[in-house]
Enzyme design. Structure first.
Site, PDB file in Angstrom:
ATOM      1  CE  LYS A 175      42.086  77.128  -0.179  1.00  0.00           C
ATOM      2  NZ  LYS A 175      41.139  76.704  -1.232  1.00  0.00           N
ATOM      3  CD  GLU A 248      50.697  70.538 -13.638  1.00  0.00           C
ATOM      4  OE1 GLU A 248      49.792  71.076 -14.328  1.00  0.00           O
ATOM      5  OE2 GLU A 248      50.552  69.476 -13.031  1.00  0.00           O
ATOM      6  CB  CYS A 282      47.133  69.255 -15.710  1.00  0.00           C
ATOM      7  SG  CYS A 282      46.305  69.995 -14.289  1.00  0.00           S
ATOM      8  CD  GLU A 380      43.102  72.146 -19.403  1.00  0.00           C
ATOM      9  OE1 GLU A 380      43.814  71.211 -19.007  1.00  0.00           O
ATOM     10  OE2 GLU A 380      43.135  73.290 -18.912  1.00  0.00           O
TER      11      GLU A 380
END
Length: 474
Positions: A175, A248, A282, A380
């Protein structure tokens, strides 16, 4: 194989994946031009894909590791044949330039990861063999793996998920992000030229499809790369079916520059550690701690290097930095930089988007003299803005680096390898690099600490995570 059609050109790829009727318009974040229309699959389509995967999986598992590895190598060949078409589509949909560590690099990494995953040996582990009894640890296929990917490295991270899952004898239902479905649909179409029908499928839908996948009784494991908030939702959705998970999740990676580092020697590594994929990674370097003795020199070296890196439309060959992928991410970066400026932090480079230009371009931005609790440091940013924080003692730097609830990656920069390793061992992160940042390797396990997720990807350990352990004792 699922198709005899070649998909070596950009036009062939689009024809194979774009919805002729309906679907959702996908635009180039650099220009606003329409790339194509992505099919809008439903939960019924997901159910059908899972049913097909469950039907195809036993025969796929029965092939054994060697034959499945041969399929992965042929899939890598197919990716290489279509590499330029895939890179062009990726550049237009995601925004990243063709050159630098971007679109062509990402497509090449897909082929490399397929080959590396095919090469790993996974043999039964002998646990006991004392002459009276023997126990062996084996890993069996789980069944069907659901893979939910992000928009920043849509092709490469999809391969990180699907390659080990397929190698271990599972079928896979992917997906993709709603922002970058065409890239993943195209990659799967290319790979599926070499795979049996039903083993790999992509369901391009909205949030409801993702929620159904996480809870689906026909999915045995979910692999997810994305935000911590979404990861928590997947954990909750998967609980009733006791799914295996590899997550993750978000990171806010710290880098510590020790006082013995050479500013000029590390500037390029620091830049690409932070600004690879225009900061949309990331495990990118997102907050940089520099000792007061060399603070100004490091700032100057970074400004000198960063100022030379061209940003613009990805299909223009000279560019190595591109736009933010979507308006929501652009607004996050702009708001965080503005908050830093409002607090009195010093902008060394960038910080002011050019008014009136098309696309979600935010300039390469370096911010100095900023407090550790400033939002640009504590949150972040996921974009091309790096805060640089001054510290006085290494103890202070380690405390600040460990002060957040995330720990995907980190780095230490020093001319003394022994000292760097000593500091690295005290940082709370899944991976700590020395004199580099974000350099992942298909042979080296990768995963997060704290709220950055759990489970390992890559290498033999990653393969084990896609199998069900079984002890045979006799």
């Amino acid at each position: 194989m699922q198709t005899e059609t070649t998909l070596d050109t950009y036009e062939d790829l689009l024809q194979a994946i774009v919805a002729n009727d309906g679907g959702r318009e996908i635009s180039d974040p650099a220009t606003g031009e329409v790339v194509g229309r992505a099919p809008e699959h439903t939960t019924a389509d997901l159910d059908a894909a899972v049913d097909a995967a469950r039907a195809a999986q036993p025969a796929w598992a029965a092939l054994g590791h060697e034959e499945r590895s041969a399929f992965l190598n042929r899939a890598a060949d197919a990716v290489e044949r279509s590499a330029e078409a895939l890179a062009r589509l990726l550049s237009r949909e995601q925004g990243k330039p063709l050159n630098g560590p971007n679109a062509r690099f990402e497509v090449g990494a897909c082929a490399a990861w397929l080959r590396a995953t095919a090469s790993f040996e996974l043999r039964p582990e002998v646990l006991v063999d004392d002459g009276e009894s023997r126990a062996e640890l084996h890993y069996r296929p789980l069944g069907v793996v659901g893979a939910i990917g992000p928009w920043n490295w849509p092709m490469m991270i999809s391969v990180w998920q699907l390659a080990p899952a397929l190698r271990m004898g599972n079928a896979v239902v992917v997906k993709p992000s709603e922002y970058t479905p065409l890239s993943v649909l195209a990659l799967a179409a290319v790979i599926n030229q070499e795979l049996p029908a039903g083993v790999l499928s992509v369901v391009s839908g909205g949030r409801g499809v993702g929620e159904r996948l996480a809870a689906h009784p026909g999915i045995d494991k979910v692999m997810f790369t994305g935000s911590t908030a979404t990861g928590k939702a997947i954990i909750r959705s998967s609980a009733d079916t006791v799914k295996r998970l590899t997550l993750e999740l978000g990171g806010n990676d710290a880098g510590i520059v020790l006082p013995d580092a050479d500013p000029a020697a590390i500037a390029e590594g620091l830049f690409w550690g932070a600004f690879i994929n225009t900061g949309q990674t990331c495990a990118a370097l997102k907050r940089l701690y520099v000792h007061e003795d060399i603070y100004d020199a490091v700032c100057d070296a970074l400004v000198g290097f960063a100022g030379q890196m061209p940003m613009g439309v990805g299909l223009e060959e000279q560019n190595v930095l591109g736009p933010l992928q979507n308006k929501a991410q652009f607004d996050i970066v702009a708001d965080l930089v503005q908050a830093a400026k409002d607090s009195g932090a010093r902008v060394l480079l960038g910080g002011e988007p050019e008014a009136g230009q098309p696309g979600y371009f935010y300039p390469t931005t370096l911010v100095a003299d900023i407090d550790n609790d400033n939002p640009l440091v504590a949150r972040e940013q996921f974009g091309p803005a790096l805060p640089i924080i001054k510290y006085s003692s290494v103890e202070e730097a380690i405390t600040m680096a460990n002060g957040l609830d995330v720990g995907l990656g980190a780095s230490v920069w020093s001319s003394d390898p022994a000292k760097a390793r000593e500091v690295a061992a005290r940082i709370e992160a899944g991976t700590v690099w020395i004199n580099k940042h974000g350099a992942v390797d298909p042979r080296v396990p990768f995963g997060g600490a704290k709220a950055s997720g759990y489970g390992l990807e890559f290498g033999v350990e990653g393969l084990k995570g896609l199998g069900a352990p079984q002890v045979i004792s006799y």
